[in-house]
Design a protein around this motif. Structure first.
Motif, PDB file in Angstrom:
ATOM      1  N   TRP A 114      53.477  28.946  37.836  1.00 32.32           N
ATOM      2  CA  TRP A 114      52.570  29.038  39.003  1.00 32.32           C
ATOM      3  C   TRP A 114      52.929  28.006  40.081  1.00 32.32           C
ATOM      4  CZ3 TRP A 114      48.915  32.453  40.673  1.00 32.32           C
ATOM      5  CH2 TRP A 114      48.057  32.035  41.679  1.00 32.32           C
ATOM      6  N   ALA A 161      37.845  37.496  38.623  1.00 34.42           N
ATOM      7  CA  ALA A 161      38.292  37.265  40.008  1.00 34.42           C
ATOM      8  C   ALA A 161      39.811  37.228  39.979  1.00 34.42           C
ATOM      9  CB  ALA A 161      37.741  35.937  40.508  1.00 34.42           C
ATOM     10  N   SER A 162      40.417  38.333  40.318  1.00 31.95           N
ATOM     11  CA  SER A 162      41.881  38.409  40.259  1.00 31.95           C
ATOM     12  C   SER A 162      42.380  39.502  41.190  1.00 31.95           C
ATOM     13  CB  SER A 162      42.306  38.709  38.815  1.00 31.95           C
ATOM     14  OG  SER A 162      43.586  39.288  38.795  1.00 31.95           O
ATOM     15  N   GLY A 163      43.312  39.110  42.040  1.00 31.82           N
ATOM     16  CA  GLY A 163      43.890  40.085  42.961  1.00 31.82           C
ATOM     17  C   GLY A 163      44.568  41.205  42.188  1.00 31.82           C
ATOM     18  N   LEU A 164      45.172  40.818  41.087  1.00 33.19           N
ATOM     19  CA  LEU A 164      45.873  41.797  40.251  1.00 33.19           C
ATOM     20  C   LEU A 164      44.908  42.883  39.770  1.00 33.19           C
ATOM     21  CD1 LEU A 164      48.158  40.704  37.312  1.00 33.19           C
ATOM     22  CD2 LEU A 164      46.438  42.446  36.975  1.00 33.19           C
ATOM     23  N   ASN A 177      50.928  28.712  33.843  1.00 30.76           N
ATOM     24  CA  ASN A 177      50.135  28.126  34.926  1.00 30.76           C
ATOM     25  C   ASN A 177      50.399  26.656  35.236  1.00 30.76           C
ATOM     26  OD1 ASN A 177      48.814  30.433  35.865  1.00 30.76           O
ATOM     27  ND2 ASN A 177      47.597  30.463  33.974  1.00 30.76           N
ATOM     28  N   HIS A 227      53.138  39.335  41.363  1.00 29.55           N
ATOM     29  CA  HIS A 227      51.998  39.206  42.286  1.00 29.55           C
ATOM     30  C   HIS A 227      51.968  37.909  43.079  1.00 29.55           C
ATOM     31  CE1 HIS A 227      49.486  42.721  40.993  1.00 29.55           C
ATOM     32  NE2 HIS A 227      50.337  42.660  39.987  1.00 29.55           N
ATOM     33  N   ILE A 228      52.874  37.012  42.773  1.00 27.82           N
ATOM     34  CA  ILE A 228      52.863  35.727  43.491  1.00 27.82           C
ATOM     35  C   ILE A 228      54.192  35.584  44.243  1.00 27.82           C
ATOM     36  CG2 ILE A 228      51.266  34.694  41.822  1.00 27.82           C
ATOM     37  CD1 ILE A 228      53.646  33.318  40.478  1.00 27.82           C
ATOM     38  N   TYR A 283      49.788  30.751  28.337  1.00 31.43           N
ATOM     39  CA  TYR A 283      49.006  30.980  29.557  1.00 31.43           C
ATOM     40  C   TYR A 283      48.806  29.692  30.359  1.00 31.43           C
ATOM     41  CZ  TYR A 283      44.993  31.915  32.567  1.00 31.43           C
ATOM     42  OH  TYR A 283      44.158  32.004  33.649  1.00 31.43           O
ATOM     43  N   ASP A 343      53.082  40.734  36.861  1.00 30.69           N
ATOM     44  CA  ASP A 343      53.026  39.287  37.083  1.00 30.69           C
ATOM     45  C   ASP A 343      53.896  38.377  36.220  1.00 30.69           C
ATOM     46  OD1 ASP A 343      52.136  37.663  38.978  1.00 30.69           O
ATOM     47  OD2 ASP A 343      50.030  37.818  38.492  1.00 30.69           O
ATOM     48  N   TYR A 344      53.779  37.104  36.590  1.00 29.74           N
ATOM     49  CA  TYR A 344      54.680  36.064  36.073  1.00 29.74           C
ATOM     50  C   TYR A 344      54.457  35.712  34.609  1.00 29.74           C
ATOM     51  CZ  TYR A 344      50.506  33.288  37.030  1.00 29.74           C
ATOM     52  OH  TYR A 344      49.223  32.825  37.052  1.00 29.74           O
ATOM     53  N   HIS A 345      53.390  36.223  34.019  1.00 30.54           N
ATOM     54  CA  HIS A 345      53.156  35.925  32.603  1.00 30.54           C
ATOM     55  C   HIS A 345      54.157  36.654  31.714  1.00 30.54           C
ATOM     56  CE1 HIS A 345      49.332  35.899  34.850  1.00 30.54           C
ATOM     57  NE2 HIS A 345      49.128  34.768  34.194  1.00 30.54           N
ATOM     58  N   ASN A 382      48.290  40.052  31.818  1.00 30.73           N
ATOM     59  CA  ASN A 382      47.577  39.052  31.028  1.00 30.73           C
ATOM     60  C   ASN A 382      46.071  39.248  31.188  1.00 30.73           C
ATOM     61  OD1 ASN A 382      47.212  36.365  29.645  1.00 30.73           O
ATOM     62  ND2 ASN A 382      46.164  36.032  31.591  1.00 30.73           N
ATOM     63  N   ARG A 383      45.641  39.314  32.445  1.00 33.52           N
ATOM     64  CA  ARG A 383      44.197  39.384  32.694  1.00 33.52           C
ATOM     65  C   ARG A 383      43.715  40.807  32.456  1.00 33.52           C
ATOM     66  NH1 ARG A 383      41.352  35.805  31.827  1.00 33.52           N
ATOM     67  NH2 ARG A 383      42.471  34.299  33.110  1.00 33.52           N
ATOM     68  N   SER A 401      38.459  28.674  37.579  1.00 31.87           N
ATOM     69  CA  SER A 401      39.717  29.257  37.119  1.00 31.87           C
ATOM     70  C   SER A 401      40.545  28.192  36.409  1.00 31.87           C
ATOM     71  CB  SER A 401      40.462  29.783  38.360  1.00 31.87           C
ATOM     72  OG  SER A 401      41.702  30.311  38.012  1.00 31.87           O
ATOM     73  N   ARG A 402      41.125  28.552  35.270  1.00 36.21           N
ATOM     74  CA  ARG A 402      42.052  27.674  34.532  1.00 36.21           C
ATOM     75  C   ARG A 402      41.477  26.263  34.376  1.00 36.21           C
ATOM     76  NH1 ARG A 402      46.949  29.905  38.408  1.00 36.21           N
ATOM     77  NH2 ARG A 402      46.451  32.071  38.031  1.00 36.21           N
TER      78      ARG A 402
HETATM   79  O1  F6P Z   1      46.865  37.747  42.869  1.00 34.97           O
HETATM   80  C1  F6P Z   1      46.863  37.915  41.575  1.00 34.97           C
HETATM   81  C2  F6P Z   1      46.596  36.657  40.777  1.00 34.97           C
HETATM   82  O2  F6P Z   1      46.775  35.519  41.543  1.00 34.97           O
HETATM   83  C3  F6P Z   1      47.483  36.655  39.593  1.00 34.97           C
HETATM   84  O3  F6P Z   1      48.721  36.228  39.870  1.00 34.97           O
HETATM   85  C4  F6P Z   1      46.688  35.908  38.609  1.00 34.97           C
HETATM   86  O4  F6P Z   1      46.984  36.358  37.333  1.00 34.97           O
HETATM   87  C5  F6P Z   1      45.315  36.276  38.970  1.00 34.97           C
HETATM   88  O5  F6P Z   1      45.314  36.602  40.326  1.00 34.97           O
HETATM   89  C6  F6P Z   1      44.253  35.281  38.663  1.00 34.97           C
HETATM   90  O6  F6P Z   1      44.628  34.303  37.782  1.00 34.97           O
HETATM   91  P1  F6P Z   1      44.149  34.246  36.289  1.00 34.97           P
HETATM   92  O7  F6P Z   1      44.577  35.508  35.663  1.00 34.97           O
HETATM   93  O8  F6P Z   1      44.850  33.063  35.731  1.00 34.97           O
HETATM   94  O9  F6P Z   1      42.668  34.078  36.298  1.00 34.97           O
END
Ligand code: F6P
Length: 758
Positions: free
Chosen positions: A367, A296-299, A363, A437-438, A358, A413-415, A277-278, A584-585
């Motif tokens: 989430w 800012a995303s771990g993914l 979320n 990722h979660i 989304y 990821d979950y999306h 998604n991101r 975020s969100r």
């Molecule tokens: O660790 C990865 C993560 O938490 C994803 O699961 C999530 O998509 C992303 O970072 C950040 O969230 P978003 O894409 O909603 O900004």
């Protein structure tokens, strides 16, 4: 032509059969040799030890026999001989000796008088034999003294031929050797036969049992004697496989180059498509024109370096206000902007789609469903419908971007829980790898989702499904077991559904090890940060870096700071937590409430400890990678206090940034990272006292201890980097892909054979 072909084919298959049977015989031969060789050695050694022993025994036995016979002959001759001697009857004496000499092994008899003269002797008496004891070879002499009324008359000499003893010993040795040989042949033939058949039976039975396609989940097709073994063996094999995977891949060597060559060697340079998604780069309109921002995303942190290494196409939602301006006519652009390495394909969503798919289903539903942070998930049918539609939109984008019918698709990821099945239906040969990722919740928690079966079915369209930890994998397998009719091999970690197999494995995610930037001097970073916050040079600074999300435990973190200052007032004005929280969100209520709560709490705490240096410096804004690296290097402590987190890459980024080997990491036990970074100060973030104590310990930790802990964690993060994370998934995918191809070949071959037979 057809006939020729058939002949050629049958020729080929005869040759094939011949080679196969030759190989099989060779294998049986080798197998048998494993039994026969040791047997031959044992029997050979026994023969070598036993034969001389038997020779010696036989010789002694014959000699004893000869002695007995000599005594019997002497006893029978003694009395008549005394009579003849006293009567001086020479003829009688001579005849007596001749008569006695006819006994089996008696060679000759003689009589020596007391003066040592040979007075009488039988005819065959050897000339060399005399009364002083000289005897020819192979002759045994026994002497019997004859007396009359206590007066010695002389001695009777009895010569026996011993040559037959050696002959007998030789014959006996020969028989014995033959017996040993026969015994060896018989035993070895028997052993080889038994070994061969029992081994073949066991092996083929075990092979059948271990073959996933043929065995039932419980191994109930197994013969009773194998049943207890089946599960254990499978589990052991799987464990060995996992361990080998972890040990053999020499983690130090995982680099972008290695990942590239793996892709080339193992996946034959197949095309790679990433779906998330991101997006990795967001184009935004700003007052200075268009700016490119990294989210800012771990993914994104994890997948972006992998894509730089592998090229390919990354399909993601174009969410930036200037995103449409940056793409070409096919909605594509080359990224990274400074040095393009791969294609970013943007997918556009309407506001309605974004809200439903989304914000709504992903979320507000999934989430909180997957994170245990005590926020109730919300499920709406309208959100679900958008989720289904958007998954289909992205699946269509995969189909459009794919140049081959068997691409490697990396779904993130979950999306996109539904997308794997959608792609599988259109591209059955694709290798679909998904990383979740979660966390994955327990079956009860997941069960509250009204569309749980649909989500699980979608996920089982994957070839490979990865989670951060074995615990999440276990939760997933149990969830599938609870809600779908599938065949699950718990030991092999596979799920068979609708004739397709999905492998479920843990792949702990990581970061790319950064190149040390010479311009980022730690002392300079420290001074700059403290100056920007108006703090003194020796001020203790802790750092928090998160998306502003209720799962991150930001409130609990602030409470721990508050408690520590209560317990250690000497630190008031000498300690500050810099909290960077990326918005975020923000359109969701839950996130707006969180922001308000976080702001309020920071304000309250700062009010409680009036000092020039406030205990909490809250920055609700985006920091870019360079700014974050400076903060990491400047901070004495990094606080990661997530209430629930798949991995948490901030913890790893902090460690990677500290090439001075100083700094303390406080890490929540509810993160995936806590399972790897044991040298961090591990806390339960819900326990505020514990958090406060850990914070005080970090503030006062001696440099030597910091160094020891940091050094060990740095080695781990450097070796177990993101290239290894991706590499292990791709290696497993390559293995599954090979298996899939072989299976397809076998199926098409058997279909052909069936057609021919019909
Ligand atoms: O660790 C990865 C993560 O938490 C994803 O699961 C999530 O998509 C992303 O970072 C950040 O969230 P978003 O894409 O909603 O900004």
């Amino acid at each position: 032509m057809a006939c020729q072909q058939t002949t050629a084919e049958s020729g080929e298959s005869e040759l094939f059969l011949f080679v196969r049977s030759a190989l099989k015989s060779m294998r049986s031969f080798q197998l048998s040799m494993r039994f026969i060789l040791p047997l031959a050695i044992v029997i050979g050694i026994s023969a070598l030890v036993l034969l001389p022993l038997v020779d010696d025994l036989t010789q002694r036995w014959f000699l004893r026999d000869l002695d007995t016979r000599a005594q019997v002959v002497a006893a029978s001759v003694r009395d008549p001989a005394i009579d003849f001697l006293t009567m001086e009857d020479a003829e009688g004496m001579q005849a007596l000796l001749e008569r006695a000499a006819v006994d089996g092994h008696v060679l000759a008899l003689g009589f020596c008088d007391t003066a040592g003269n040979l007075r009488y002797r039988s005819r065959a008496f050897p000339p060399v034999l005399d009364c002083r004891g000289a005897a020819p070879p192979a002759t045994r002499i026994s002497e019997t003294w004859l007396e009359q009324d206590g007066v010695s008359l002389g001695k009777l000499l009895l010569a026996q031929d011993t040559r037959f003893i050696q002959r007998r010993i030789d014959e006996f040795g020969l028989y014995l050797t033959a017996v040993f040989l026969l015994m060896f042949l018989l035993i070895s033939a028997l052993a080889a036969w038994v070994a061969h058949w029992s081994w073949m039976d066991w092996v083929s039975a075990l092979k059948n049992l271990l073959r996933l396609e043929t065995a039932s989940p419980s191994g109930s097709y197994a013969p009773p004697e194998f049943r207890p073994l089946v599960g254990d063996l499978r589990a052991m094999l799987h464990q060995m496989q996992v361990e080998r995977r972890v040990q053999e891949d020499s983690p130090q060597m995982w680099t972008p180059q290695k990942l590239r060559s793996l892709l080339h060697d193992e996946l034959a340079g197949d095309e790679v498509l990433v779906v998330s998604n991101r997006e990795p780069y967001i184009h935004e309109q700003s007052e200075h024109g268009i700016v490119v921002r990294r989210p800012a995303s771990g993914l994104v942190t994890a997948v972006e370096p992998v894509m730089r290494a592998c090229s390919g196409t990354w399909i993601a939602h174009g969410s930036g206000s200037a995103d449409r301006i940056a793409v070409d006519a096919h909605d594509r652009l080359q990224v990274p902007p400074a040095r393009p390495a791969y294609t970013l394909r943007r997918v556009w969503l309407t506001q309605e789609e974004e809200e439903g798919y989304y914000y709504g289903f992903s979320n507000e539903g999934l989430w909180p469903l997957c994170h245990m942070a005590h926020v109730r998930p919300v499920f709406r049918t309208t959100d679900w419908e958008q989720y289904v539609a958007v998954n289909q939109r992205f699946a269509d984008a995969v189909m459009n971007e794919a140049r081959t019918d068997d691409p490697v698709v990396l779904v993130q990821d979950y999306h996109f829980a539904l997308l794997p099945r959608m792609v599988r239906e259109k591209l059955p040969k694709a290798t679909i790898i998904m990383f979740w990722h979660i966390p994955w919740p327990n079956p009860e928690s997941f069960g509250i989702c009204p569309w749980r079966e649909e989500l699980l079915e979608g996920l089982l369209g994957n070839t490979l499904l990865g989670f951060h930890t074995p615990f999440h994998c276990k939760n997933f397998l149990e969830t599938v077991d609870r809600y779908l009719e599938t065949r699950i091999e718990h030991e092999a970690s596979t799920i068979s559904y609708g004739g397709e197999l999905t492998q479920v494995e843990p792949y702990p995610i990581s970061i790319a090890w950064p190149d040390t930037d010479a311009t980022l001097d730690v002392v300079q970073c420290r001074n700059e940060l403290r100056a920007s916050l108006h703090l003194s040079a020796d001020h203790r600074v802790a750092l928090g870096v998160d998306r502003l999300d209720y799962t991150k435990g930001i409130v609990e973190r602030f409470q721990a700071v508050d408690r520590m200052l209560e317990m250690h007032p000497e630190l008031i004005g000498r300690f500050t937590l810099l909290q960077i929280a990326a918005p975020s969100r923000s359109s969701l209520d839950e996130y707006q409430n969180l922001e308000a709560r976080v702001r309020k709490l920071a304000h309250q705490i700062n009010q409680r400890y009036p000092s020039l240096a406030a205990p909490i410096a809250l920055r609700i804004e985006h920091y870019d990678a360079d700014q974050l690296a400076r903060c990491y290097r400047a901070a004495d402590i990094c606080m990661v206090t997530s209430l629930h987190d798949g991995m948490n890459l901030v913890a790893k980024e902090y460690i990677a940034a500290r090439d001075d080997e100083l700094g303390v990491l406080i890490l929540s036990q509810f993160t995936g990272a806590a399972r790897e970074l044991h040298e961090a100060l591990i806390i339960n973030p819900y326990h505020i006292e514990q958090g406060a104590q850990a914070l005080y310990r970090a503030v006062t930790m001696p440099a030597a201890e910091q160094r020891e802990r940091m050094r060990s964690m740095r080695t781990l993060v450097r070796d177990f980097n993101v290239y290894r994370w991706a590499g292990l998934m791709l290696l497993d995918a390559a293995r599954l892909r090979r298996r899939q191809r072989v299976t397809e070949k076998i199926h098409s071959h058997s279909r052909r054979s069936l057609r021919r037979a019909v």
